[in-house]
Write a protein that holds these residues in place. Structure first.
Motif, mmCIF file in Angstrom:
data_model
loop_
_atom_site.group_PDB
_atom_site.id
_atom_site.type_symbol
_atom_site.label_atom_id
_atom_site.label_comp_id
_atom_site.label_asym_id
_atom_site.label_seq_id
_atom_site.Cartn_x
_atom_site.Cartn_y
_atom_site.Cartn_z
ATOM 1 N N ARG A 125 8.109 3.812 -5.692
ATOM 2 C CA ARG A 125 8.177 4.798 -4.608
ATOM 3 C C ARG A 125 8.415 6.174 -5.221
ATOM 4 N NH1 ARG A 125 10.192 3.996 0.759
ATOM 5 N NH2 ARG A 125 9.888 5.930 1.938
ATOM 6 N N THR A 127 9.786 9.859 -4.771
ATOM 7 C CA THR A 127 10.741 10.505 -3.868
ATOM 8 C C THR A 127 11.136 11.916 -4.290
ATOM 9 O OG1 THR A 127 12.620 9.546 -5.080
ATOM 10 C CG2 THR A 127 11.730 8.271 -3.216
ATOM 11 N N SER A 165 5.780 8.467 2.954
ATOM 12 C CA SER A 165 6.077 7.485 1.911
ATOM 13 C C SER A 165 4.969 7.539 0.878
ATOM 14 C CB SER A 165 6.170 6.072 2.488
ATOM 15 O OG SER A 165 7.321 5.927 3.288
ATOM 16 N N TYR A 167 3.532 6.312 -3.036
ATOM 17 C CA TYR A 167 3.638 5.262 -4.040
ATOM 18 C C TYR A 167 2.676 5.532 -5.194
ATOM 19 C CZ TYR A 167 6.056 2.577 -0.415
ATOM 20 O OH TYR A 167 6.933 2.159 0.561
ATOM 21 N N THR A 181 1.503 7.265 2.825
ATOM 22 C CA THR A 181 1.441 7.023 4.266
ATOM 23 C C THR A 181 2.268 8.070 4.979
ATOM 24 O OG1 THR A 181 1.390 4.641 3.816
ATOM 25 C CG2 THR A 181 1.758 5.318 6.097
ATOM 26 N N LYS A 212 1.405 -2.926 0.009
ATOM 27 C CA LYS A 212 2.741 -2.339 -0.008
ATOM 28 C C LYS A 212 2.949 -1.443 1.209
ATOM 29 C CE LYS A 212 6.601 -1.396 -2.360
ATOM 30 N NZ LYS A 212 7.568 -2.417 -2.807
ATOM 31 N N ARG A 213 1.960 -0.640 1.515
ATOM 32 C CA ARG A 213 2.083 0.289 2.637
ATOM 33 C C ARG A 213 2.025 -0.433 3.979
ATOM 34 N NH1 ARG A 213 -2.403 4.534 1.653
ATOM 35 N NH2 ARG A 213 -3.446 2.747 0.695
ATOM 36 N N LYS A 215 3.000 -3.414 4.606
ATOM 37 C CA LYS A 215 4.287 -4.093 4.776
ATOM 38 C C LYS A 215 5.336 -3.120 5.307
ATOM 39 C CE LYS A 215 7.475 -7.130 2.220
ATOM 40 N NZ LYS A 215 8.738 -6.368 2.354
ATOM 41 N N GLU A 216 5.358 -1.913 4.761
ATOM 42 C CA GLU A 216 6.317 -0.915 5.232
ATOM 43 C C GLU A 216 6.012 -0.506 6.673
ATOM 44 O OE1 GLU A 216 8.056 3.532 4.191
ATOM 45 O OE2 GLU A 216 6.172 2.875 3.290
ATOM 46 N N GLU A 219 7.269 -3.238 8.945
ATOM 47 C CA GLU A 219 8.727 -3.300 8.947
ATOM 48 C C GLU A 219 9.355 -2.148 9.727
ATOM 49 O OE1 GLU A 219 9.645 -3.425 4.808
ATOM 50 O OE2 GLU A 219 9.433 -5.619 4.679
ATOM 51 N N ARG A 220 8.681 -1.015 9.755
ATOM 52 C CA ARG A 220 9.207 0.142 10.473
ATOM 53 C C ARG A 220 8.834 0.137 11.952
ATOM 54 N NH1 ARG A 220 8.704 5.571 6.891
ATOM 55 N NH2 ARG A 220 9.308 6.368 8.938
#
Length: 261
Positions: A125, A127, A165, A167, A181, A212-213, A215-216, A219-220
Motif C-alpha cells: 500500500r 501512503t 487507495s 498500490y 482506487t 487486491k482492490r 477485496k478492499e 470490505e468497505r
C-alpha cells in the motif's frame, strides 16, 4: 438492480453528487461543471439542458470557461440521450473524441470468490511521498515524460481519509506495476492505473492488483467497482466479470486564449 437503475445510481454518485478536493463544483440550471486551479483541466460532467437549448447552453459555457485560460472538456455519455449535443459542441470549437471509453462495472457482491484471492506477489500500500516515487517511476517507464504531478495531486488525495487507495507490486524489490482506487461516492469505487512496466508484463501482476482492490472495495461496503476502458483493457476486465454500462466521450475545446472561437 436493472441496468437503468444502475445508470441512475452511477449518474448520482459519480456525476452529480461527487466532489473533488482539488476542484470547485458549480451547478447551474443547465450543467454541472468542475473548476480546477490552473493549469488543471476544467470539465462539464453532466448536461441538464434538453436538445432544444443545447447550442445556446454550449455557447454560454464556452463564454464562461474560455477566459479562465485553461483547457476544458465536456463529457458526453451514451445514455444521456442527447443526440444533438455532439453537433453543438463541434460547432462551438470542440474537438471530437475518436477514442471513447467503455465504462465497465462489476457488482462486487455477485463476483466469484476467485476475484478476491490473494496472490504471492509483493504488493504494498502506498501512503506517503516516498511511495509516490515508485508510482512516478512506473508511469515514467511506461508513458515517458515526467509525471511529477502525482506528488501534488495524489499527495493531497492521500491526506483525505478513505478517499484514495494506492498500490504497487514489486519484483525483486523494484516497483513493477501500479494501480489505485478512488472512493468518491456511496456505491461506486473507481479503478485507475493498472500500469505495468514492459519487462514485467504477462506475469499476473495486473490481476493481482485488481484482486487486491476488489477485496478492499467489498470490505468497505461499496456495491460496485467501475473502470473506464479502451479497446485493449476492455477485454481484460471482461474476463473478470465486468460488464459494459455506458460509453463516454471527452470533447476538448480547441483553445484560443484571445477569447475568439
Amino acid at each position: 438492480m436493472t441496468k437503468n437503475g444502475l445508470l441512475i445510481s452511477y449518474d448520482k454518485d459519480l456525476r452529480l453528487h461527487v466532489n473533488y478536493p482539488e476542484a470547485r463544483k458549480e451547478i447551474t440550471n443547465d450543467v454541472v461543471r468542475f473548476i480546477r486551479k490552473a493549469p488543471g483541466i476544467n470539465f462539464v460532467s453532466f448536461t441538464f439542458a434538453d436538445c432544444t437549448r443545447l447550442e445556446r447552453v454550449v455557447d454560454r459555457e464556452v463564454e464562461y470557461l474560455a477566459p479562465l485560460q485553461q483547457p476544458f472538456t465536456w463529457k458526453v455519455y451514451e445514455h444521456d440521450c442527447l443526440p444533438t449535443l455532439s453537433r453543438a459542441l463541434l460547432a462551438n470549437g470542440f474537438i471530437g473524441d475518436n477514442d471513447p471509453a467503455a465504462v465497465m462495472v462489476l457488482d462486487v457482491n455477485q463476483a466469484p470468490a476467485s476475484e478476491f484471492e490473494a496472490s504471492g506477489f509483493d504488493i504494498r500500500r502506498i501512503t506517503n511521498r516516498d511511495g509516490l516515487r515508485d508510482i512516478v517511476h512506473v508511469l515514467n517507464g511506461v508513458y515517458g515524460g515526467h509525471n511529477d504531478w502525482v506528488y501534488e495531486r495524489m499527495g493531497l488525495h492521500l491526506q483525505i481519509p478513505g478517499y484514495l487507495s494506492m498500490y504497487a507490486a514489486y519484483v525483486d524489490g523494484k516497483p513493477a506495476s501500479i494501480a489505485w482506487t478512488y472512493f468518491p461516492g456511496r456505491n461506486f469505487a473507481t479503478l485507475f492505473g493498472g500500469t505495468t512496466l514492459a519487462e514485467y508484463r504477462e506475469r499476473g501482476l495486473y490481476t493481482s492488483l485488481l484482486h487486491k482492490r476488489l477485496k478492499e472495495i467489498r470490505e468497505r461496503g461499496y456495491a460496485f467497482a467501475v473502470v473506464e476502458t479502451g479497446p485493449t483493457s476492455k477485454p481484460i476486465v471482461e474476463k473478470h466479470g465486468f460488464q459494459h454500462l455506458t460509453t463516454v466521450w471527452d470533447y476538448e475545446w480547441k483553445r484560443n486564449w484571445s477569447g475568439v472561437k
